[in-house]
Motif scaffolding. Structure first.
Motif, PDB file in Angstrom:
ATOM      1  N   ASP A 198       0.826  -1.212   0.000  1.00  8.63           N
ATOM      2  CA  ASP A 198       0.000   0.000   0.000  1.00  8.63           C
ATOM      3  C   ASP A 198       0.861   1.263   0.000  1.00  8.63           C
ATOM      4  O   ASP A 198       0.587   2.207  -0.741  1.00  8.63           O
ATOM      5  CB  ASP A 198      -0.941   0.023   1.203  1.00  8.63           C
ATOM      6  N   ASN A 199       1.905   1.274   0.830  1.00 10.79           N
ATOM      7  CA  ASN A 199       2.769   2.453   0.912  1.00 10.79           C
ATOM      8  C   ASN A 199       3.505   2.707  -0.403  1.00 10.79           C
ATOM      9  O   ASN A 199       3.625   3.850  -0.839  1.00 10.79           O
ATOM     10  CB  ASN A 199       3.768   2.317   2.059  1.00 10.79           C
TER      11      ASN A 199
ATOM     12  N   GLU B  81       2.567   1.757  -3.433  1.00 15.18           N
ATOM     13  CA  GLU B  81       1.613   2.183  -4.457  1.00 15.18           C
ATOM     14  C   GLU B  81       1.203   3.646  -4.282  1.00 15.18           C
ATOM     15  O   GLU B  81       0.901   4.326  -5.264  1.00 15.18           O
ATOM     16  CB  GLU B  81       0.381   1.285  -4.438  1.00 15.18           C
ATOM     17  N   GLN B  82       1.192   4.127  -3.061  1.00 13.42           N
ATOM     18  CA  GLN B  82       0.797   5.508  -2.804  1.00 13.42           C
ATOM     19  C   GLN B  82       1.937   6.502  -3.039  1.00 13.42           C
ATOM     20  O   GLN B  82       1.700   7.700  -3.165  1.00 13.42           O
ATOM     21  CB  GLN B  82       0.272   5.647  -1.371  1.00 13.42           C
ATOM     22  N   ASN B  83       3.158   6.012  -3.120  1.00 10.39           N
ATOM     23  CA  ASN B  83       4.318   6.873  -3.352  1.00 10.39           C
ATOM     24  C   ASN B  83       4.656   6.820  -4.842  1.00 10.39           C
ATOM     25  O   ASN B  83       5.378   5.947  -5.298  1.00 10.39           O
ATOM     26  CB  ASN B  83       5.504   6.411  -2.511  1.00 10.39           C
ATOM     27  N   GLU B  84       4.136   7.772  -5.595  1.00  7.30           N
ATOM     28  CA  GLU B  84       4.269   7.752  -7.050  1.00  7.30           C
ATOM     29  C   GLU B  84       5.720   7.823  -7.511  1.00  7.30           C
ATOM     30  O   GLU B  84       6.080   7.230  -8.526  1.00  7.30           O
ATOM     31  CB  GLU B  84       3.456   8.887  -7.662  1.00  7.30           C
TER      32      GLU B  84
ATOM     33  N   TYR C 289       6.999   4.328  -7.094  1.00  7.29           N
ATOM     34  CA  TYR C 289       6.239   3.357  -7.878  1.00  7.29           C
ATOM     35  C   TYR C 289       6.492   3.494  -9.375  1.00  7.29           C
ATOM     36  O   TYR C 289       6.116   2.638 -10.153  1.00  7.29           O
ATOM     37  CB  TYR C 289       4.744   3.479  -7.563  1.00  7.29           C
TER      38      TYR C 289
ATOM     39  N   ARG D  78       7.553  -1.936  -9.465  1.00  9.46           N
ATOM     40  CA  ARG D  78       6.137  -2.138  -9.776  1.00  9.46           C
ATOM     41  C   ARG D  78       5.859  -3.618 -10.058  1.00  9.46           C
ATOM     42  O   ARG D  78       4.880  -4.174  -9.582  1.00  9.46           O
ATOM     43  CB  ARG D  78       5.729  -1.281 -10.973  1.00  9.46           C
TER      44      ARG D  78
ATOM     45  N   LYS E  71       1.452  -8.806  -4.499  1.00 17.25           N
ATOM     46  CA  LYS E  71      -0.007  -8.714  -4.365  1.00 17.25           C
ATOM     47  C   LYS E  71      -0.678  -9.998  -4.849  1.00 17.25           C
ATOM     48  O   LYS E  71      -1.595 -10.504  -4.201  1.00 17.25           O
ATOM     49  CB  LYS E  71      -0.527  -7.524  -5.173  1.00 17.25           C
TER      50      LYS E  71
END
Length: 76
Positions: A31-32, A34-37, A40, A46, A53
């Motif tokens: 989650d962390n 994915e939220q840090n563009e 990511y 990725r 996942k």
């Protein structure tokens, strides 16, 4: 004087608890990331996040099917 506490803990109980902790930590990491563009955007990261996942989803699917099989009435 030290008092020793003897617990009746099975290795499987410890393994199960550690496995749950690992899964929860991995879910938070995913989650962390994915939220840090900025992070990511790395294609290798990725890809690894997607693999992690998928692995977590597969484990959940397997466990739910095992539980369903265990809960199903036997044919005896």
């Amino acid at each position: 004087m030290f008092t020793h506490l003897i617990l009746n803990v099975k290795a499987n109980d410890i393994y199960d608890r550690k496995e749950l902790q690992m899964r929860q930590a991995l879910a938070v990491i995913i989650d962390n990331v994915e939220q840090n563009e900025d992070v990511y955007d790395d294609p290798d990261l990725r890809e690894n996040v997607e693999i992690a996942k998928t692995a977590l989803d597969d484990i959940e699917w397997i466990e739910s099917n095992e539980k369903a099989a265990d809960d199903a009435p036997s044919g005896d």
